[in-house]
Every structure is written in structure tokens, then in C-alpha cells.
Design a protein around this motif. Sequence first.
Motif, PDB file in Angstrom:
ATOM      1  N   GLY A  34      -3.201 -29.955 -28.618  1.00 39.73           N
ATOM      2  CA  GLY A  34      -2.485 -31.072 -27.618  1.00 39.73           C
ATOM      3  C   GLY A  34      -1.243 -30.528 -26.287  1.00 39.73           C
ATOM      4  O   GLY A  34      -1.225 -28.794 -27.058  1.00 39.73           O
ATOM      5  N   SER A  35      -1.281 -31.121 -25.586  1.00 34.95           N
ATOM      6  CA  SER A  35      -0.466 -30.158 -25.034  1.00 34.95           C
ATOM      7  C   SER A  35       0.996 -31.503 -24.422  1.00 34.95           C
ATOM      8  O   SER A  35       0.172 -32.658 -24.183  1.00 34.95           O
ATOM      9  CB  SER A  35       0.167 -29.198 -24.064  1.00 34.95           C
ATOM     10  OG  SER A  35      -0.908 -29.182 -22.938  1.00 34.95           O
ATOM     11  N   GLY A  36       2.300 -30.943 -24.484  1.00 34.55           N
ATOM     12  CA  GLY A  36       3.469 -31.872 -23.357  1.00 34.55           C
ATOM     13  C   GLY A  36       3.814 -31.453 -21.981  1.00 34.55           C
ATOM     14  O   GLY A  36       3.498 -30.068 -22.515  1.00 34.55           O
ATOM     15  N   ALA A  37       5.031 -31.737 -21.903  1.00 38.63           N
ATOM     16  CA  ALA A  37       5.937 -31.589 -20.572  1.00 38.63           C
ATOM     17  C   ALA A  37       6.183 -30.001 -21.276  1.00 38.63           C
ATOM     18  O   ALA A  37       6.621 -28.476 -20.945  1.00 38.63           O
ATOM     19  CB  ALA A  37       6.806 -32.292 -20.141  1.00 38.63           C
ATOM     20  N   SER A  39       5.555 -28.278 -24.555  1.00 37.39           N
ATOM     21  CA  SER A  39       5.496 -27.958 -26.335  1.00 37.39           C
ATOM     22  C   SER A  39       3.925 -27.875 -25.919  1.00 37.39           C
ATOM     23  O   SER A  39       2.988 -28.740 -24.794  1.00 37.39           O
ATOM     24  CB  SER A  39       5.290 -29.517 -26.840  1.00 37.39           C
ATOM     25  OG  SER A  39       4.728 -30.408 -26.455  1.00 37.39           O
ATOM     26  N   VAL A  41       0.689 -28.138 -29.098  1.00 37.37           N
ATOM     27  CA  VAL A  41       0.414 -28.708 -30.359  1.00 37.37           C
ATOM     28  C   VAL A  41      -0.818 -27.410 -30.435  1.00 37.37           C
ATOM     29  O   VAL A  41      -2.316 -28.573 -29.927  1.00 37.37           O
ATOM     30  CB  VAL A  41       0.489 -30.191 -30.562  1.00 37.37           C
ATOM     31  CG1 VAL A  41      -0.014 -30.055 -31.663  1.00 37.37           C
ATOM     32  CG2 VAL A  41       1.911 -30.442 -29.890  1.00 37.37           C
ATOM     33  N   ALA A  70      -0.349 -30.349 -38.318  1.00 34.31           N
ATOM     34  CA  ALA A  70      -0.026 -29.831 -37.006  1.00 34.31           C
ATOM     35  C   ALA A  70       1.122 -29.851 -36.323  1.00 34.31           C
ATOM     36  O   ALA A  70       2.542 -29.465 -36.784  1.00 34.31           O
ATOM     37  CB  ALA A  70      -0.097 -31.129 -35.901  1.00 34.31           C
ATOM     38  N   LYS A  72       3.553 -28.395 -33.244  1.00 34.35           N
ATOM     39  CA  LYS A  72       4.417 -28.494 -32.449  1.00 34.35           C
ATOM     40  C   LYS A  72       5.052 -27.674 -31.935  1.00 34.35           C
ATOM     41  O   LYS A  72       6.138 -27.707 -32.776  1.00 34.35           O
ATOM     42  CB  LYS A  72       5.165 -29.894 -31.981  1.00 34.35           C
ATOM     43  CG  LYS A  72       5.182 -30.548 -30.306  1.00 34.35           C
ATOM     44  CD  LYS A  72       5.711 -32.168 -30.623  1.00 34.35           C
ATOM     45  CE  LYS A  72       5.714 -32.585 -29.299  1.00 34.35           C
ATOM     46  NZ  LYS A  72       6.295 -33.278 -28.882  1.00 34.35           N
ATOM     47  N   ILE A 104       3.785 -40.433 -37.242  1.00 28.34           N
ATOM     48  CA  ILE A 104       3.428 -39.642 -37.935  1.00 28.34           C
ATOM     49  C   ILE A 104       4.607 -38.865 -39.093  1.00 28.34           C
ATOM     50  O   ILE A 104       6.414 -39.414 -38.547  1.00 28.34           O
ATOM     51  CB  ILE A 104       3.934 -38.365 -36.175  1.00 28.34           C
ATOM     52  CG1 ILE A 104       2.143 -38.766 -35.347  1.00 28.34           C
ATOM     53  CG2 ILE A 104       4.154 -36.756 -36.828  1.00 28.34           C
ATOM     54  CD1 ILE A 104       0.941 -37.735 -36.582  1.00 28.34           C
ATOM     55  N   GLU A 121       2.746 -33.928 -39.495  1.00 27.85           N
ATOM     56  CA  GLU A 121       0.757 -34.298 -40.642  1.00 27.85           C
ATOM     57  C   GLU A 121       0.169 -34.132 -39.494  1.00 27.85           C
ATOM     58  O   GLU A 121       0.445 -34.836 -38.338  1.00 27.85           O
ATOM     59  CB  GLU A 121       1.429 -35.637 -40.321  1.00 27.85           C
ATOM     60  CG  GLU A 121       0.627 -36.352 -41.165  1.00 27.85           C
ATOM     61  CD  GLU A 121       0.386 -38.099 -41.349  1.00 27.85           C
ATOM     62  OE1 GLU A 121       1.997 -38.959 -40.930  1.00 27.85           O
ATOM     63  OE2 GLU A 121      -0.402 -39.336 -42.194  1.00 27.85           O
ATOM     64  N   ALA A 123      -2.967 -35.722 -37.019  1.00 30.61           N
ATOM     65  CA  ALA A 123      -3.781 -37.127 -36.721  1.00 30.61           C
ATOM     66  C   ALA A 123      -5.018 -36.457 -36.460  1.00 30.61           C
ATOM     67  O   ALA A 123      -5.073 -36.073 -35.123  1.00 30.61           O
ATOM     68  CB  ALA A 123      -2.992 -38.011 -35.782  1.00 30.61           C
ATOM     69  N   LEU A 179      -2.305 -41.857 -31.966  1.00 31.68           N
ATOM     70  CA  LEU A 179      -3.393 -41.416 -32.335  1.00 31.68           C
ATOM     71  C   LEU A 179      -3.900 -41.983 -34.505  1.00 31.68           C
ATOM     72  O   LEU A 179      -2.927 -42.792 -34.761  1.00 31.68           O
ATOM     73  CB  LEU A 179      -2.396 -40.296 -33.146  1.00 31.68           C
ATOM     74  CG  LEU A 179      -1.571 -39.359 -32.094  1.00 31.68           C
ATOM     75  CD1 LEU A 179      -0.772 -37.951 -32.893  1.00 31.68           C
ATOM     76  CD2 LEU A 179      -2.346 -39.351 -30.185  1.00 31.68           C
ATOM     77  N   ASP A 190       5.187 -39.321 -30.658  1.00 26.94           N
ATOM     78  CA  ASP A 190       5.774 -39.305 -29.451  1.00 26.94           C
ATOM     79  C   ASP A 190       6.962 -39.451 -29.359  1.00 26.94           C
ATOM     80  O   ASP A 190       7.400 -40.559 -28.125  1.00 26.94           O
ATOM     81  CB  ASP A 190       5.012 -39.363 -28.000  1.00 26.94           C
ATOM     82  CG  ASP A 190       5.431 -38.468 -26.966  1.00 26.94           C
ATOM     83  OD1 ASP A 190       6.923 -37.917 -26.807  1.00 26.94           O
ATOM     84  OD2 ASP A 190       5.096 -38.438 -25.639  1.00 26.94           O
ATOM     85  N   ARG A 357       2.224 -42.390 -15.179  1.00 28.20           N
ATOM     86  CA  ARG A 357       3.804 -42.470 -15.513  1.00 28.20           C
ATOM     87  C   ARG A 357       4.334 -41.303 -14.513  1.00 28.20           C
ATOM     88  O   ARG A 357       4.106 -40.033 -14.344  1.00 28.20           O
ATOM     89  CB  ARG A 357       4.308 -42.243 -16.434  1.00 28.20           C
ATOM     90  CG  ARG A 357       3.613 -41.511 -17.192  1.00 28.20           C
ATOM     91  CD  ARG A 357       4.195 -41.395 -18.930  1.00 28.20           C
ATOM     92  NE  ARG A 357       3.707 -39.836 -19.099  1.00 28.20           N
ATOM     93  CZ  ARG A 357       3.792 -39.367 -20.466  1.00 28.20           C
ATOM     94  NH1 ARG A 357       4.778 -40.097 -21.406  1.00 28.20           N
ATOM     95  NH2 ARG A 357       3.258 -38.326 -20.924  1.00 28.20           N
ATOM     96  N   ARG A 384       7.624 -34.735 -17.880  1.00 28.59           N
ATOM     97  CA  ARG A 384       6.251 -35.078 -17.982  1.00 28.59           C
ATOM     98  C   ARG A 384       5.063 -34.536 -18.424  1.00 28.59           C
ATOM     99  O   ARG A 384       5.243 -33.173 -17.935  1.00 28.59           O
ATOM    100  CB  ARG A 384       6.386 -36.834 -17.723  1.00 28.59           C
ATOM    101  CG  ARG A 384       6.908 -37.491 -17.356  1.00 28.59           C
ATOM    102  CD  ARG A 384       7.939 -37.552 -18.116  1.00 28.59           C
ATOM    103  NE  ARG A 384       6.693 -38.277 -19.228  1.00 28.59           N
ATOM    104  CZ  ARG A 384       7.500 -38.217 -20.433  1.00 28.59           C
ATOM    105  NH1 ARG A 384       8.376 -37.600 -21.342  1.00 28.59           N
ATOM    106  NH2 ARG A 384       6.361 -39.544 -21.363  1.00 28.59           N
ATOM    107  N   ARG A 385       4.412 -34.597 -19.128  1.00 29.73           N
ATOM    108  CA  ARG A 385       2.937 -34.289 -19.682  1.00 29.73           C
ATOM    109  C   ARG A 385       2.364 -33.915 -18.997  1.00 29.73           C
ATOM    110  O   ARG A 385       1.828 -35.417 -17.804  1.00 29.73           O
ATOM    111  CB  ARG A 385       2.583 -34.746 -21.062  1.00 29.73           C
ATOM    112  CG  ARG A 385       1.503 -34.707 -21.461  1.00 29.73           C
ATOM    113  CD  ARG A 385       0.739 -34.323 -23.040  1.00 29.73           C
ATOM    114  NE  ARG A 385       1.317 -35.610 -23.222  1.00 29.73           N
ATOM    115  CZ  ARG A 385       0.391 -36.704 -23.281  1.00 29.73           C
ATOM    116  NH1 ARG A 385       0.029 -36.681 -23.376  1.00 29.73           N
ATOM    117  NH2 ARG A 385       0.346 -37.642 -23.890  1.00 29.73           N
TER     118      ARG A 385
END
Length: 400
Positions: A34-37, A39, A41, A70, A72, A104, A121, A123, A179, A190, A357, A384-385
Motif C-alpha cells: 500500500g501507499s499513502g501521501a 508513505s 507500506v 507491515a 510503513k 492495527i 501488525e 492485515a 482492513l 490510518d 476526498r 492526501r493519498r
Amino acid sequence: MKSFSKREADRRTFLEQVRESKENGYLLSSKKIGSGAFSKVYLGYATQEKMMQNYKLASDLRSKRHSMVAIKIISTAEAPAEYTKKFLPREIYSLNVTYKHLNIQLYEMYRNSKRTYLVLELASRGDLLEHINATSDRRELPGLEEEEARRLFRQIVSAVAHCHNVGIVHRDLKCENILLDERGFIKLTDFGFANRYSLKNSLMSTFCGSVAYTAPEILMSKKYNGELADLWSLGVILYAMVTGKLPFKERQPHKMIHVIKQGCFPRLECQNLIEGLLQLKPAARLGLQQVATHRWMLPATSAIFHRVMSSMGVHPECSSVGQEKSQAAQGAEKPVGPGRRGSRCSASSRFHSGDSRFPPGGLGSCLAQLPPSPESLRAPAAGRREPESHKQGLEGAPPP
Ligand SMILES: Nc1ncnc2c1ncn2[C@@H]1O[C@H](COP(=O)(O)OP(=O)(O)OP(=O)(O)O)[C@@H](O)[C@H]1O
């Protein structure tokens, strides 16, 4: 396509991350989950030495019978100062105080001048949005089966109640932030927008969350109660679970209010519960305790109750605790959206990603109207992601 130099820079960065993780007792795999703005993972593994040092990690992983975690990785050197100084510490604090339960877990954190690593942790079954869409495809019917929706929603309510009990409001509750672990249990994640509050009725002013899940009082730039705003988001999540769609689809925060007021919904088994949550007036919303004990949430009794009421020719949703509270609290005002009994709409069959969003320009115009507040706002689009590529296959959010 990425240029050669960019690919080479990415490769070097990744190798640095592998080395830094190894020095801290974790094997970083190249599998990005996964990825965020700011970050990314990755799937990682705890080494035996690490397991011997970290009791929290070892006891949890032993019960799961694997060593996967996981990891991050947040590029603190690239993220805006507001994120690293305000939102990231809040996320870490929230993860620490909500430790255990259905959230999490943060096992450990290590950092250097360029990055912060959160060892979380794992998921492994993806997020609730993906699950709803996959189930809808399999069943060829939008949404989850009612029994599954009930089972998951009870866990979500319990996770949110746990957060509220320890003084944390999540403020970004949505299907993408829920998750599923390998046993199918939900894991709330999150906490980037989470905040602590000490006074039960203290009000907040930061615009948080995704437009589709955001409570109207926040969209209207009012000071808001974080717990009650989380309740609204729960109503949106429940609606999404049982129908496979979002109740309100609009990218622009200021237009969303209009959409909410116009809401028109198909009749649902748990309509009364959704109504109790999606109340325009925050104080009219059901409390978490009322949600948890609502008859739709109690499978055995609700089944009997529904059968008895149906056999008497009465629709089982015609009276409830929630409605009593809502109507008492709001006087003669008619309920918003789902509360408009009898109004029906045809439903499209697919669930839109909630990542509508803060669209570029959308929040910006809205933020300008916000009163100055002690909490400055997280940067709009940049903060934001972007939707994950695997989520782009979903029916897109409606046009602006
Ligand atoms: N513990 C985990 N187990 C499995 N996947 C995870 C885990 N944590 C995060 N992910 C995946 O990585 C994605 C990004 O993680 P997260 O939402 O925590 O990042 P973020 O930087 O806070 O994102 P945003 O920009 O949306 O705030 C999640 O949507 C999820 O798909």
C-alpha cells in the motif's frame, strides 16, 4: 514511464531501507502492500533475534503463527513539516493508546533523519472497500450479505468505541481505513487524522476525513464534536456495506451538503439504524451504546423479532430506540436522506471509492471559508493519498 535515473534513485533508496530495517531486526521484502501521501507500506518479516527482544511483537506473532509484519516507511525528509510535527506524532500516539483490541497494532518504531519506520501488525486481506466490491462481484448483487455486514459492523463499532473510551477520535473512518486480517477480523487503521480530546463535549475545527464520509457539520465548517462526527461516518460505512454504494456521492465539500439534504435511498433492513446515525443534527445521532444494542445488531433476537413483526404484518423497522432518540432530539424536523421514509431511488450497482476526498481545488475553496483555528489544516490534495492503482478499477467517483 520512469526515467533511468529515477529508477536508479528508487533502487538505491529501497536498498537503504532494506539495510536500515535489517539493522533494526526486520527483513524488508520488495512486496509493496500500500501507499499513502508520504508513505509506502511493505511486507516485512521479524527476525528471530527481534522476536527475542520485543515481547509485544513476539506474543502477537506467535499467536498468529507467522513472522510477517507491515512496515510503513514515511519519508519525513520529503513530507511537510506540519505532517511530521503534528499528524505523524498523533498517529503514533493514537496507535499506542488504542493498542490491542480491533485496531492495527504498532509493534515498534525506528527512525533516522530521512525516514520513520512504523512496524505494524499485518492485515493481509486488504481493506473493506475491496472486500465489498469483490463480494458484490461474486454474489452478482451489490453489497455484503446482511449477516456478514452485521458481524463486521459490530466489530467496527466495538473498535470505534474502544478509541472513544481511551479519548481518541478517529476522524477519517471510511471503508479504505478498515482492513481485514487473515482471520477476517477488522482492523482499524490510518490514525493520521486522529486526535485526542480530554473534554467530552469539546469541539474541534479541523476539516478531516474524506468528503463522502464527512459529517455535515464539518462540511459546513462548524466547530464539531469528534465523537459525533465519527458516528456519521459509521452510518456511511454501514450503508456502503449493505448496499455496495456510497449514500452521498459528491466530490466538492460545499455541494455535498446539498446532496445530503436531497438524499433518497432504497428501503433497507437496517434503515432505521442508518437513519439514527445519518442525522444532520449531531446531537440527534445514536450513541455508540445505542448502536451496539440496536436490534439489527443482535442477530438472534432480531431474526425472531423480524419474523414476529412480519407475521403481524408490521414492518420491523417501524419503531426503534434510535428513532425515538432522534425524533426527540430534533423535534419536528424531518430526518435527512435515509430518514425520508417512502422515498426510493434506483441504485447503481457498484461502490465508488471514497477517495474523492480533498480533490484539487475542491477543498481549497472550502478551506478558505474556514475560520482561523488553533489547528491549521493538513495540506489539501498534496497531503492526501492518491488512490491505489488496484482501486482505480472501481467505478470512479462521480465527475466534479
Ligand atoms: N497494517 C497494514 N496491513 C496491511 N496493509 C496496510 C497496513 N497499513 C497500511 N496498509 C496499506 O497501505 C495503505 C496506506 O496506508 P495508510 O492508510 O496507513 O497510509 P497513510 O499515509 O496514512 O495514507 P493516507 O495518505 O490515506 O493518510 C492502506 O490503504 C493499506 O492498503
